[in-house]
Motif scaffolding. Structure first.
Motif, mmCIF file in Angstrom:
data_model
loop_
_atom_site.group_PDB
_atom_site.id
_atom_site.type_symbol
_atom_site.label_atom_id
_atom_site.label_comp_id
_atom_site.label_asym_id
_atom_site.label_seq_id
_atom_site.Cartn_x
_atom_site.Cartn_y
_atom_site.Cartn_z
ATOM 1 N N PRO A 121 0.848 -1.195 0.000
ATOM 2 C CA PRO A 121 0.000 0.000 0.000
ATOM 3 C C PRO A 121 0.888 1.251 0.000
ATOM 4 C CG PRO A 121 -0.710 -1.556 1.690
ATOM 5 C CD PRO A 121 0.608 -2.048 1.170
ATOM 6 N N CYS A 122 0.547 2.219 -0.826
ATOM 7 C CA CYS A 122 1.303 3.475 -0.876
ATOM 8 C C CYS A 122 0.687 4.459 0.102
ATOM 9 C CB CYS A 122 1.248 4.094 -2.272
ATOM 10 S SG CYS A 122 2.098 3.131 -3.506
ATOM 11 N N PRO A 123 1.464 5.313 0.715
ATOM 12 C CA PRO A 123 2.910 5.301 0.668
ATOM 13 C C PRO A 123 3.458 4.226 1.610
ATOM 14 C CG PRO A 123 2.151 7.065 2.096
ATOM 15 C CD PRO A 123 0.927 6.419 1.548
ATOM 16 N N TYR A 124 4.644 3.749 1.253
ATOM 17 C CA TYR A 124 5.312 2.709 2.051
ATOM 18 C C TYR A 124 6.656 3.262 2.497
ATOM 19 C CZ TYR A 124 7.005 2.439 -2.688
ATOM 20 O OH TYR A 124 7.481 2.798 -3.924
ATOM 21 N N PRO A 143 -1.931 2.297 -5.087
ATOM 22 C CA PRO A 143 -1.874 3.753 -4.889
ATOM 23 C C PRO A 143 -2.886 4.270 -3.867
ATOM 24 C CG PRO A 143 -2.832 3.215 -7.019
ATOM 25 C CD PRO A 143 -2.419 1.915 -6.402
ATOM 26 N N SER A 144 -2.546 5.405 -3.283
ATOM 27 C CA SER A 144 -3.478 6.111 -2.396
ATOM 28 C C SER A 144 -3.211 7.598 -2.575
ATOM 29 C CB SER A 144 -3.235 5.738 -0.939
ATOM 30 O OG SER A 144 -2.074 6.401 -0.481
ATOM 31 N N THR A 145 -4.151 8.414 -2.134
ATOM 32 C CA THR A 145 -3.918 9.860 -2.206
ATOM 33 C C THR A 145 -4.330 10.487 -0.883
ATOM 34 O OG1 THR A 145 -6.128 10.425 -2.975
ATOM 35 C CG2 THR A 145 -4.484 9.936 -4.681
ATOM 36 N N GLN A 156 -9.243 -2.456 -3.375
ATOM 37 C CA GLN A 156 -8.014 -2.116 -4.118
ATOM 38 C C GLN A 156 -6.968 -3.221 -3.958
ATOM 39 O OE1 GLN A 156 -7.430 1.887 -2.280
ATOM 40 N NE2 GLN A 156 -6.362 2.268 -4.202
ATOM 41 N N LEU A 157 -6.831 -3.690 -2.725
ATOM 42 C CA LEU A 157 -5.836 -4.750 -2.473
ATOM 43 C C LEU A 157 -6.206 -6.005 -3.253
ATOM 44 C CD1 LEU A 157 -5.336 -4.370 1.376
ATOM 45 C CD2 LEU A 157 -3.595 -3.984 -0.353
ATOM 46 N N ALA A 365 10.241 8.356 -3.291
ATOM 47 C CA ALA A 365 10.872 7.184 -2.679
ATOM 48 C C ALA A 365 9.884 6.373 -1.845
ATOM 49 C CB ALA A 365 12.036 7.633 -1.794
ATOM 50 N N PHE A 366 8.737 6.962 -1.538
ATOM 51 C CA PHE A 366 7.724 6.287 -0.714
ATOM 52 C C PHE A 366 6.522 5.846 -1.553
ATOM 53 C CE2 PHE A 366 9.892 9.435 1.953
ATOM 54 C CZ PHE A 366 10.225 8.717 3.088
ATOM 55 N N GLY A 367 6.628 6.036 -2.885
ATOM 56 C CA GLY A 367 5.537 5.611 -3.771
ATOM 57 C C GLY A 367 4.482 6.671 -4.018
ATOM 58 N N ASN A 368 4.649 7.893 -3.475
ATOM 59 C CA ASN A 368 3.694 8.990 -3.734
ATOM 60 C C ASN A 368 4.461 10.200 -4.253
ATOM 61 O OD1 ASN A 368 2.170 7.201 -1.897
ATOM 62 N ND2 ASN A 368 0.591 8.760 -2.163
ATOM 63 N N PRO A 369 4.708 10.230 -5.584
ATOM 64 C CA PRO A 369 5.606 11.262 -6.116
ATOM 65 C C PRO A 369 5.038 12.682 -6.089
ATOM 66 C CG PRO A 369 4.775 9.859 -7.878
ATOM 67 C CD PRO A 369 4.254 9.288 -6.597
#
Ligand code: PMP
Ligand code: GLU
Length: 398
Positions: A121-124, A143-145, A156-157, A365-369
């Motif tokens: 799961p983002c962010p990781y 992804p998450s926001t 989602q998973l 770097a945590f998956g949420n650019p």
């Protein structure tokens, strides 16, 4: 010419440690850098823990210990798991390691075959992807926001599950978003996972004691998840013991045995002195040790959130734990610093480092650019000054 391995070439340097290194280098050159990049408490280890380490030296705890750690430490960790998390383990299900980072590496090396998939799961946390890569697994990012408080849903998973899915790995409270999954949310995820009995769960609970909801819930307590969950924890965060390097897992026996096999070939065991200090920490009342630190983090969180509100375009969720704020800064993408365009969060971090002299970490770097991570494990005046500098320098982007 002799070269490093392809494995090493594929590996990225830890983004958190890289930023810490860059800010240290700039400081050495004489710049007044405010480093909010590294996630480590700015408190000292409590005295009673330090005393037990001094005693351990005098008592000659200077030998190799059993690979998973001294029995008395593992017994203390079993008591901790029962007392704080309602998790039942026996000492042979506990493996202590050189930080939770090594615990995670032991697990991935023990469990993943090449191309096995790990749901992230983002962010990781930054190191998850790189440790998975080292173990030749494949990260599958969910992804998450900010609009969902950086949470992912069971749907989602489930949509990301394939026959190659081996693991689900997440932290709650989450580094970097501070998100805390509630008991109800974890029950819903567990219910979905009941359909997929071969998927294991790595629940990273290292920020357990820095949880402002006061409702930490361990997914491993759900009966259907018990035999499939590895609970990871450590002393770095709650007990301000980053440098002691002590993390641990509670796991099904076959997984604990596998981690022992890996660890026995890599580090033998973690430091005996740190283990005796850890035993003292685990036997103490966690509230007595961690409450003041937690309250300080909460006060700083609120203070920094207020300051960030004054900066146009910075969107924040309200972190419920850990000591990070993870704002969406995409408003600034496409703006210019002279001739140079800020394309992404990496560019924005470098701009803030070089112009505002504030060190942060890019969300990439945590998956949420679209985000950046700000650690508020720093003194109040530093946080205020950092927010002021960020506001000034961001206003200069056109
Ligand atoms: N998990 C998370 C989510 C972290 O933020 C960290 C960073 N400290 C670790 C694991 C590893 O911690 P340590 O190796 O210091 O125990
Ligand atoms: N986990 C901390 C962080 O996220 C410490 C640095 C690291 O081990 O990567 O900043």
């Amino acid at each position: 010419m002799t070269e490093v391995s392809e494995r090493l070439n594929r590996l990225a340097e830890s983004a958190t440690l890289a930023m810490a290194r860059m800010s240290r280098e700039l400081k050495e050159e004489g710049y007044d850098i405010i480093a909010l990049s590294l996630g480590e408490p700015d408190f000292d280890t409590p005295d009673f823990i330090k005393e037990s380490a001094k005693k351990a030296i005098d008592d000659n705890f200077s030998h190799y210990t059993p690979v998973p750690g001294l029995l008395e430490l593992r017994e203390a960790i079993c008591r901790k798991f029962k007392r704080d998390n309602n998790l039942d383990f026996t000492p042979n299900q506990i493996v202590c390691s050189t930080g939770a980072k090594q615990s995670l590496a032991n697990l991935c090396l023990s469990l993943l075959n090449p191309k096995d998939e790990v749901l992230l799961p983002c962010p990781y946390w930054v190191s998850y992807v790189e440790i998975i890569k080292l173990a030749e697994g494949v990260s599958v990012e969910i992804p998450s926001t900010i609009t969902t408080d950086f949470k992912v849903t069971p749907e989602q998973l489930e949509a990301a599950i394939t026959p190659k899915t081996k693991l689900l790995m997440f932290s709650s409270p989450c580094n970097p978003s501070g998100t805390v999954y509630s008991k109800e949310e974890l029950l819903a995820i567990a219910k979905m996972l009941e359909k997929y009995p071969d998927i294991l769960i790595i629940s990273d609970e290292i920020y357990e004691h820095i949880n402002f909801t006061n409702a930490h819930f361990s997914i491993g307590t759900i009966p259907s998840m018990k035999e499939r969950t590895i609970t990871v924890n450590g002393l770095s965060k709650g007990f301000a013991m980053t440098g002691w390097r002590l993390g641990f897992i509670g796991a099904p026996l076959w997984i604990a045995n596998a981690c022992n096999k890996v660890q026995g070939q890599i580090t033998s065991a973690t430091c005996a002195i740190a283990q005796k200090a850890g035993e003292t920490a685990m036997l103490a009342d966690p509230k007595a040790v961690t409450t003041d630190m937690k309250n300080t983090f909460l006060r700083r969180r609120d203070m920094l959130l207020e300051k960030l509100k004054e900066i146009p375009g910075i969107k924040c969720n309200i972190p419920k734990g850990a000591f990070y704020i993870f704002p969406d800064v995409s408003y600034y993408f496409g703006k210019k610093d002279g001739d140079k365009t800020i394309e992404n969060a990496n560019d924005l971090c470098m701009y803030l480092l070089n112009k505002a002299h504030v060190a942060l970490v890019s969300g990439a770097a945590f998956g949420n650019p679209e985000c950046i991570r700000i650690s508020y494990a720093a003194a109040d005046d530093k946080l205020m000054e950092a927010a002021k500098r960020m506001k000034e320098k961001l206003a200069e982007l056109k």
